[in-house]
Design a protein around this motif. Sequence first.
Motif, PDB file in Angstrom:
ATOM      1  N   CYS A  55     -76.450  35.456  66.686  1.00  0.00           N
ATOM      2  CA  CYS A  55     -75.375  36.257  67.277  1.00  0.00           C
ATOM      3  C   CYS A  55     -75.361  36.171  68.801  1.00  0.00           C
ATOM      4  CB  CYS A  55     -75.503  37.716  66.847  1.00  0.00           C
ATOM      5  SG  CYS A  55     -77.096  38.476  67.294  1.00  0.00           S
ATOM      6  N   GLY A  56     -76.141  35.267  69.371  1.00  0.00           N
ATOM      7  CA  GLY A  56     -76.268  35.197  70.818  1.00  0.00           C
ATOM      8  C   GLY A  56     -75.047  34.600  71.503  1.00  0.00           C
ATOM      9  N   ASP A  57     -74.922  34.885  72.782  1.00  0.00           N
ATOM     10  CA  ASP A  57     -73.848  34.309  73.584  1.00  0.00           C
ATOM     11  C   ASP A  57     -74.010  32.795  73.677  1.00  0.00           C
ATOM     12  OD1 ASP A  57     -72.863  36.809  73.987  1.00  0.00           O
ATOM     13  OD2 ASP A  57     -73.626  37.027  76.028  1.00  0.00           O
ATOM     14  N   VAL A  58     -72.896  32.088  73.665  1.00  0.00           N
ATOM     15  CA  VAL A  58     -72.914  30.633  73.809  1.00  0.00           C
ATOM     16  C   VAL A  58     -72.074  30.258  75.023  1.00  0.00           C
ATOM     17  CG1 VAL A  58     -73.231  30.208  71.348  1.00  0.00           C
ATOM     18  CG2 VAL A  58     -70.917  30.410  72.269  1.00  0.00           C
ATOM     19  N   LYS A  59     -72.232  29.025  75.478  1.00  0.00           N
ATOM     20  CA  LYS A  59     -71.447  28.576  76.628  1.00  0.00           C
ATOM     21  C   LYS A  59     -69.967  28.627  76.276  1.00  0.00           C
ATOM     22  CE  LYS A  59     -75.042  25.760  78.774  1.00  0.00           C
ATOM     23  NZ  LYS A  59     -75.195  26.595  79.976  1.00  0.00           N
ATOM     24  N   ASN A  60     -69.201  29.130  77.218  1.00  0.00           N
ATOM     25  CA  ASN A  60     -67.792  29.381  76.937  1.00  0.00           C
ATOM     26  C   ASN A  60     -67.010  29.330  78.244  1.00  0.00           C
ATOM     27  OD1 ASN A  60     -65.455  31.462  76.816  1.00  0.00           O
ATOM     28  ND2 ASN A  60     -65.874  31.007  74.659  1.00  0.00           N
ATOM     29  N   ALA A  61     -65.984  28.481  78.308  1.00  0.00           N
ATOM     30  CA  ALA A  61     -65.217  28.299  79.533  1.00  0.00           C
ATOM     31  C   ALA A  61     -64.515  29.585  79.961  1.00  0.00           C
ATOM     32  CB  ALA A  61     -64.197  27.178  79.350  1.00  0.00           C
ATOM     33  N   GLU A  62     -63.993  30.333  79.005  1.00  0.00           N
ATOM     34  CA  GLU A  62     -63.283  31.569  79.349  1.00  0.00           C
ATOM     35  C   GLU A  62     -64.225  32.602  79.960  1.00  0.00           C
ATOM     36  OE1 GLU A  62     -61.142  33.095  76.031  1.00  0.00           O
ATOM     37  OE2 GLU A  62     -59.821  31.335  75.863  1.00  0.00           O
ATOM     38  N   PRO A  80     -69.556  25.321  80.132  1.00  0.00           N
ATOM     39  CA  PRO A  80     -69.969  24.132  79.367  1.00  0.00           C
ATOM     40  C   PRO A  80     -70.358  23.002  80.316  1.00  0.00           C
ATOM     41  CG  PRO A  80     -67.898  25.042  78.518  1.00  0.00           C
ATOM     42  CD  PRO A  80     -68.173  25.740  79.812  1.00  0.00           C
ATOM     43  N   TYR A  81     -71.240  22.118  79.836  1.00  0.00           N
ATOM     44  CA  TYR A  81     -71.687  20.993  80.668  1.00  0.00           C
ATOM     45  C   TYR A  81     -71.227  19.676  80.054  1.00  0.00           C
ATOM     46  CZ  TYR A  81     -74.631  17.648  83.060  1.00  0.00           C
ATOM     47  OH  TYR A  81     -75.073  16.572  83.797  1.00  0.00           O
ATOM     48  N   PRO A  82     -70.582  18.798  80.833  1.00  0.00           N
ATOM     49  CA  PRO A  82     -70.012  19.055  82.174  1.00  0.00           C
ATOM     50  C   PRO A  82     -68.608  19.621  82.023  1.00  0.00           C
ATOM     51  CG  PRO A  82     -69.748  16.744  81.613  1.00  0.00           C
ATOM     52  CD  PRO A  82     -70.434  17.379  80.425  1.00  0.00           C
ATOM     53  N   SER A  83     -68.103  20.287  83.026  1.00  0.00           N
ATOM     54  CA  SER A  83     -66.764  20.865  82.936  1.00  0.00           C
ATOM     55  C   SER A  83     -66.259  21.237  84.318  1.00  0.00           C
ATOM     56  CB  SER A  83     -66.774  22.114  82.051  1.00  0.00           C
ATOM     57  OG  SER A  83     -67.555  23.140  82.651  1.00  0.00           O
ATOM     58  N   GLU A  84     -64.950  21.435  84.416  1.00  0.00           N
ATOM     59  CA  GLU A  84     -64.357  21.884  85.670  1.00  0.00           C
ATOM     60  C   GLU A  84     -64.842  23.287  86.009  1.00  0.00           C
ATOM     61  OE1 GLU A  84     -59.947  23.204  86.892  1.00  0.00           O
ATOM     62  OE2 GLU A  84     -60.143  21.029  86.611  1.00  0.00           O
ATOM     63  N   GLU A  85     -65.012  24.122  84.973  1.00  0.00           N
ATOM     64  CA  GLU A  85     -65.488  25.491  85.197  1.00  0.00           C
ATOM     65  C   GLU A  85     -66.868  25.488  85.850  1.00  0.00           C
ATOM     66  OE1 GLU A  85     -62.296  25.532  82.359  1.00  0.00           O
ATOM     67  OE2 GLU A  85     -64.220  24.459  82.285  1.00  0.00           O
ATOM     68  N   ASN A 133     -78.759  23.155  79.579  1.00  0.00           N
ATOM     69  CA  ASN A 133     -77.501  22.530  79.159  1.00  0.00           C
ATOM     70  C   ASN A 133     -76.942  23.132  77.876  1.00  0.00           C
ATOM     71  OD1 ASN A 133     -77.749  20.843  81.327  1.00  0.00           O
ATOM     72  ND2 ASN A 133     -78.313  19.023  80.147  1.00  0.00           N
ATOM     73  N   TYR A 134     -77.753  23.946  77.179  1.00  0.00           N
ATOM     74  CA  TYR A 134     -77.340  24.392  75.856  1.00  0.00           C
ATOM     75  C   TYR A 134     -77.172  25.903  75.724  1.00  0.00           C
ATOM     76  CZ  TYR A 134     -79.184  19.698  75.203  1.00  0.00           C
ATOM     77  OH  TYR A 134     -79.432  18.365  75.346  1.00  0.00           O
ATOM     78  N   CYS A 135     -78.071  26.689  76.350  1.00  0.00           N
ATOM     79  CA  CYS A 135     -78.003  28.149  76.191  1.00  0.00           C
ATOM     80  C   CYS A 135     -77.542  28.807  77.489  1.00  0.00           C
ATOM     81  CB  CYS A 135     -79.341  28.725  75.736  1.00  0.00           C
ATOM     82  SG  CYS A 135     -80.604  28.764  77.035  1.00  0.00           S
ATOM     83  N   THR A 136     -77.293  30.110  77.423  1.00  0.00           N
ATOM     84  CA  THR A 136     -76.751  30.842  78.574  1.00  0.00           C
ATOM     85  C   THR A 136     -77.796  31.649  79.318  1.00  0.00           C
ATOM     86  OG1 THR A 136     -76.211  32.736  77.156  1.00  0.00           O
ATOM     87  CG2 THR A 136     -74.494  31.072  77.460  1.00  0.00           C
TER      88      THR A 136
END
Length: 631
Positions: free
Chosen positions: A52-59, A97-102, A284-287
């Motif tokens: 249920c953990g937080d994941v990488k998210n652009a928003e 997210p990796y890589p990303s504009e965010e 690169n994977y978790c927050t």
Amino acid sequence: MEEWITLLHSKVIAADKYEDMFREFKSLHTNNERVAYTLKIMLEYNHIPKLCGDVKNAENSTELRNQGNNKFKSKPLTNSLCMDVLQLYTKSIAYAPYPSEELALAYGNRSAILKRLHKYEECIQDIDTALALPFPNNLKYKLYQRKIECLSILNNPKLTNAINEAQYWLEKMTIDNNTRKKMNDMFISAGRVSVSDKSNKQSITKQSSLPELKTHNPEIPCASDAVTLKYNEHYGRHFVAARDIHPGEIIAVEKAYSVMLDPDNLQTHCSNCLKVSWTNIPCNYCTYAIYCSEECKLSDWKKYHDIECCIVPSLLKMNFTRKYLMSLRLAIQAIRESKSIEDIRNELIEVENCNDPRTKGFSKNGTFESNAYRSILSLETNVEKNSVITLFRRSFESSIILYYLAVYTDMFRTPLKDLSQLINNIDVVFIGELILRHLLMIGVNAHSIAEERGINLADRGVAVMAFLSLINHSCCAQILRNSVSNHMVVYAIFPIKKDEQIFDDYGQLFGIKPKAVRQAELLDQYYFKCNCVACLENWPLYHELKLSYNPIQLKVNNAERINYLVKKLKTYHVMAVKGYIFKEHERDELLEIMEIMYESVPMPNAAICEVAEFLKRAYTLSGNRFDIPEL
């Protein structure tokens, strides 16, 4: 976590099995049995946790960055607000997210607050990272201008190259000539920062190097030969002075067996080495995991983060605190350091069946090693002093951690599919037993890795330390623990006579809390009634002691010297409050005052207590620090 326990209780009560469950659990005698039973209860009532953990998210990354932007625009922009902004941008980096504009935008925005904090080199580092990512072309001029300004402030010889790089990028832009000229003028102007701007460059005090022991204890490598390990039924294992110990003498320098960053410090410190980091880079994977360098990132992954990465976010989401995360980490560490789980099982049996309680946990070479899991296994758990309710709760918490470990990681070679496989796997249940053991042990043995923040001492993280855990408590302890990186340096603050027991304090000091409060809190957490001299004689609080430096109380041949030194105490007080780093001769004078006073005036004495506080401040200011630059 509370919701999970409440939900299980409601299921058991609805089935009218609560009394039966309580009675059966009470009859169990080992942690292994407790974990196996708890897993069966979870299976029987289908009480199984999901990731249920937080994941990488652009928003989420964008939202955090926007929150940082809004605070950055606040007037006036204070130091505290700057730190809030920095943490929001760093959190935005962690969620992108990796890589990303965010991710690129978050690095770019963080560079702006770093420049505001006069962290010019760090600002340049973030700019370079942002430019290496998909950063929007229409915004790059801001980064180039900022980089050129920082290089100018630093008088960096790379300034000309940076201007050339910015102009090269400018030529590639599809813009009109007027706009191109304006931008080029901005770059040239940025390279001519005024002298007043350069004067804002901050010089941050460097942390002192780790001191070395002059002598070593043959049985306890991290300690000096001034201490010796004893055992009796009343005090258990404890240390006494092997000779007279003077104030300021270093008793031990111990490196923690394992450390964990406090979750509150994730955006400002490294998850691996725990040091302050203004330019943290994320996993690169978790927050949640974030590092001061690629080296620390790789090191942490190899040690335990490859296992923790996918399950710790869920544990944090369920409000598992650092002691639970540490209990998991210790299990991973034990497995990684051993040849097999069977070897750990045999080592536990040897420790538990040791014939000599004094040498319990000693390695086979006859020493008590701070870096050996065997030493950690020997630390007290107080399992027999916990209530049945508490033991069931801890067993349930350990079983949830074990479930995540076994089902969602490859700790046991391949992930297991369900609870029934866990229950029938003796190795898995044994690791659950260790997690429960760690959890009980940490509650009474964990030590804080601390740091100075202004005039306050704050937690940086938590550590498990074998040697320190054997020192008993007194509400008037003679020693100081000073955190230096991931080590603990133990200083004598008061003189300690040969054969006297050496005492630490477990957060309970006679001058701060009344006896009744201290004793109640010690009994609740550590299960003992304190019988130190401060408790037996019911010493008053600090503010009830009269401050006096009357030389008549002192030995006649010391009166003249003490008069001279006492006059300097007000100066030392100001130095301590302002965070001034004490020089060696100034610390020596405080130590001399302590030696003379302690031998001449009976405790409790306000003057002695005040000098002790100055000494503590003098040593802690040379340890871990978190300095926030002035704007």
